[in-house]
Motif scaffolding. Structure first.
Motif, PDB file in Angstrom:
ATOM      1  N   TYR A   1      64.745  47.914  64.470  1.00 43.41           N
ATOM      2  CA  TYR A   1      64.021  49.174  64.295  1.00 43.41           C
ATOM      3  C   TYR A   1      62.790  49.237  65.196  1.00 43.41           C
ATOM      4  CZ  TYR A   1      66.935  50.190  60.208  1.00 43.41           C
ATOM      5  OH  TYR A   1      67.981  50.461  59.376  1.00 43.41           O
ATOM      6  N   GLN A   2      62.127  48.110  65.380  1.00 48.30           N
ATOM      7  CA  GLN A   2      60.945  48.067  66.246  1.00 48.30           C
ATOM      8  C   GLN A   2      61.329  48.412  67.683  1.00 48.30           C
ATOM      9  OE1 GLN A   2      58.006  47.481  64.619  1.00 48.30           O
ATOM     10  NE2 GLN A   2      57.048  48.175  66.487  1.00 48.30           N
ATOM     11  N   GLU A   3      62.483  47.932  68.118  1.00 47.28           N
ATOM     12  CA  GLU A   3      62.961  48.252  69.473  1.00 47.28           C
ATOM     13  C   GLU A   3      63.250  49.743  69.618  1.00 47.28           C
ATOM     14  OE1 GLU A   3      63.445  46.748  72.536  1.00 47.28           O
ATOM     15  OE2 GLU A   3      62.157  45.236  71.625  1.00 47.28           O
TER      16      GLU A   3
ATOM     17  N   LYS B   1      66.363  32.233  52.740  1.00 45.91           N
ATOM     18  CA  LYS B   1      66.348  32.100  54.198  1.00 45.91           C
ATOM     19  C   LYS B   1      67.296  33.118  54.828  1.00 45.91           C
ATOM     20  CE  LYS B   1      65.744  29.974  58.233  1.00 45.91           C
ATOM     21  NZ  LYS B   1      65.031  30.773  59.186  1.00 45.91           N
ATOM     22  N   VAL B   2      68.464  33.284  54.247  1.00 45.56           N
ATOM     23  CA  VAL B   2      69.439  34.247  54.767  1.00 45.56           C
ATOM     24  C   VAL B   2      68.873  35.664  54.674  1.00 45.56           C
ATOM     25  CG1 VAL B   2      71.709  35.287  54.339  1.00 45.56           C
ATOM     26  CG2 VAL B   2      71.453  32.802  54.277  1.00 45.56           C
ATOM     27  N   ALA B   3      68.299  36.000  53.516  1.00 44.67           N
ATOM     28  CA  ALA B   3      67.720  37.334  53.317  1.00 44.67           C
ATOM     29  C   ALA B   3      66.555  37.557  54.276  1.00 44.67           C
ATOM     30  CB  ALA B   3      67.266  37.501  51.868  1.00 44.67           C
TER      31      ALA B   3
ATOM     32  N   MET C   1      62.788  49.652  55.662  1.00 47.92           N
ATOM     33  CA  MET C   1      62.508  48.210  55.602  1.00 47.92           C
ATOM     34  C   MET C   1      62.033  47.789  54.206  1.00 47.92           C
ATOM     35  SD  MET C   1      63.395  46.707  58.330  1.00 47.92           S
ATOM     36  CE  MET C   1      62.627  45.136  57.998  1.00 47.92           C
ATOM     37  N   GLN C   2      61.195  48.602  53.594  1.00 47.82           N
ATOM     38  CA  GLN C   2      60.711  48.294  52.248  1.00 47.82           C
ATOM     39  C   GLN C   2      61.874  48.263  51.257  1.00 47.82           C
ATOM     40  OE1 GLN C   2      57.725  47.392  51.191  1.00 47.82           O
ATOM     41  NE2 GLN C   2      58.313  47.340  49.065  1.00 47.82           N
ATOM     42  N   LYS C   3      62.752  49.248  51.365  1.00 46.33           N
ATOM     43  CA  LYS C   3      63.906  49.320  50.459  1.00 46.33           C
ATOM     44  C   LYS C   3      64.869  48.151  50.682  1.00 46.33           C
ATOM     45  CE  LYS C   3      63.567  54.265  49.866  1.00 46.33           C
ATOM     46  NZ  LYS C   3      64.009  55.579  50.288  1.00 46.33           N
ATOM     47  N   LYS C   4      65.086  47.800  51.945  1.00 46.43           N
ATOM     48  CA  LYS C   4      65.992  46.688  52.257  1.00 46.43           C
ATOM     49  C   LYS C   4      65.399  45.368  51.767  1.00 46.43           C
ATOM     50  CE  LYS C   4      69.862  45.448  54.093  1.00 46.43           C
ATOM     51  NZ  LYS C   4      71.140  45.879  53.508  1.00 46.43           N
ATOM     52  N   THR C   5      64.087  45.226  51.934  1.00 50.03           N
ATOM     53  CA  THR C   5      63.419  44.013  51.458  1.00 50.03           C
ATOM     54  C   THR C   5      63.566  43.890  49.941  1.00 50.03           C
ATOM     55  OG1 THR C   5      61.840  44.063  53.285  1.00 50.03           O
ATOM     56  CG2 THR C   5      61.195  42.800  51.338  1.00 50.03           C
ATOM     57  N   GLN C   6      63.348  44.978  49.237  1.00 50.30           N
ATOM     58  CA  GLN C   6      63.514  44.949  47.786  1.00 50.30           C
ATOM     59  C   GLN C   6      64.961  44.641  47.402  1.00 50.30           C
ATOM     60  OE1 GLN C   6      61.912  48.839  46.812  1.00 50.30           O
ATOM     61  NE2 GLN C   6      60.054  47.899  45.966  1.00 50.30           N
TER      62      GLN C   6
ATOM     63  N   ALA D   1      65.721  40.441  61.433  1.00 49.40           N
ATOM     64  CA  ALA D   1      66.589  41.009  62.472  1.00 49.40           C
ATOM     65  C   ALA D   1      66.589  42.537  62.407  1.00 49.40           C
ATOM     66  CB  ALA D   1      68.012  40.469  62.325  1.00 49.40           C
ATOM     67  N   LEU D   2      66.649  43.061  61.206  1.00 50.77           N
ATOM     68  CA  LEU D   2      66.633  44.512  61.037  1.00 50.77           C
ATOM     69  C   LEU D   2      65.295  45.090  61.500  1.00 50.77           C
ATOM     70  CD1 LEU D   2      68.395  46.823  59.985  1.00 50.77           C
ATOM     71  CD2 LEU D   2      67.332  46.490  57.738  1.00 50.77           C
TER      72      LEU D   2
END
Length: 175
Positions: A56-58, A43-45, A114-119, A51-52
């Motif tokens: 980035y979308q903004e 949940k934290v991840a 985002m892909q790297k952070k998700t991994q 949020a990230l």
């Protein structure tokens, strides 16, 4: 879809064949969505990633808003501009749009931030879940465990074969 259905059918036939031979091997299933939702670190991840992503979308939205504003201004002034001024403005708009699209790919592309952070955040959790599933399989003598969250071909799953709670209990003990 057909491949998943065939895989599920082959898996069930394999389990039935194993049980028909009076082998002590068993089949079961887990629901990784249920398991992950029970893990606080997940949940934290997820919240950090969400949020990230919004941040980035903004940033990207602001870049595309600038492009749109430039385009609208250009459309209003187009008739009054010389040919060279029109070309300069058009190139500016095109370059800004390319830069915005490039930034979008940088953040959200297949090899993006985002892909790297998700991994980075999710892989350790998923590895621990897999280890817990492996332990449940080994301790329970399971020959096959199917994840019903990802396999669309499962048309019936007896709740007595659901191993998700065992995995959730083992997860905190995995290092």
């Amino acid at each position: 879809m057909k491949k998943l259905l065939l895989l599920a059918l082959a898996s069930m036939l394999f389990c039935f064949k194993a049980s028909a031979q009076n082998a002590p091997q068993k089949c079961g299933y887990v629901n990784t969505e249920t398991i992950l939702s029970a893990i606080p670190e997940y949940k934290v991840a997820s919240d950090k990633i969400e949020a990230l992503g919004k941040q980035y979308q903004e940033l990207i939205k602001k870049d595309f808003d600038v492009v749109e504003q430039l385009y609208n201004t250009y459309q209003k002034q187009k008739a009054q501009l010389s040919a060279s001024a029109r070309q300069t403005k058009e190139e500016e708009i095109i370059n800004k749009e390319k830069a915005a699209k490039q930034k979008q790919q940088q953040y959200f592309g297949p090899d993006g931030v985002m892909q790297k952070k998700t991994q980075e955040l999710m892989d350790p959790i998923k590895e621990k879940v897999q280890k817990a599933i492996d332990m449940v399989a080994e301790q329970g003598g399971y020959l096959l465990i199917i994840d019903i969250a990802t396999t669309e071909g499962v048309v019936y799953a007896a709740s007595s074969a659901d191993l998700s709670d065992l995995v959730i209990k083992l997860y905190p003990t995995i290092k």
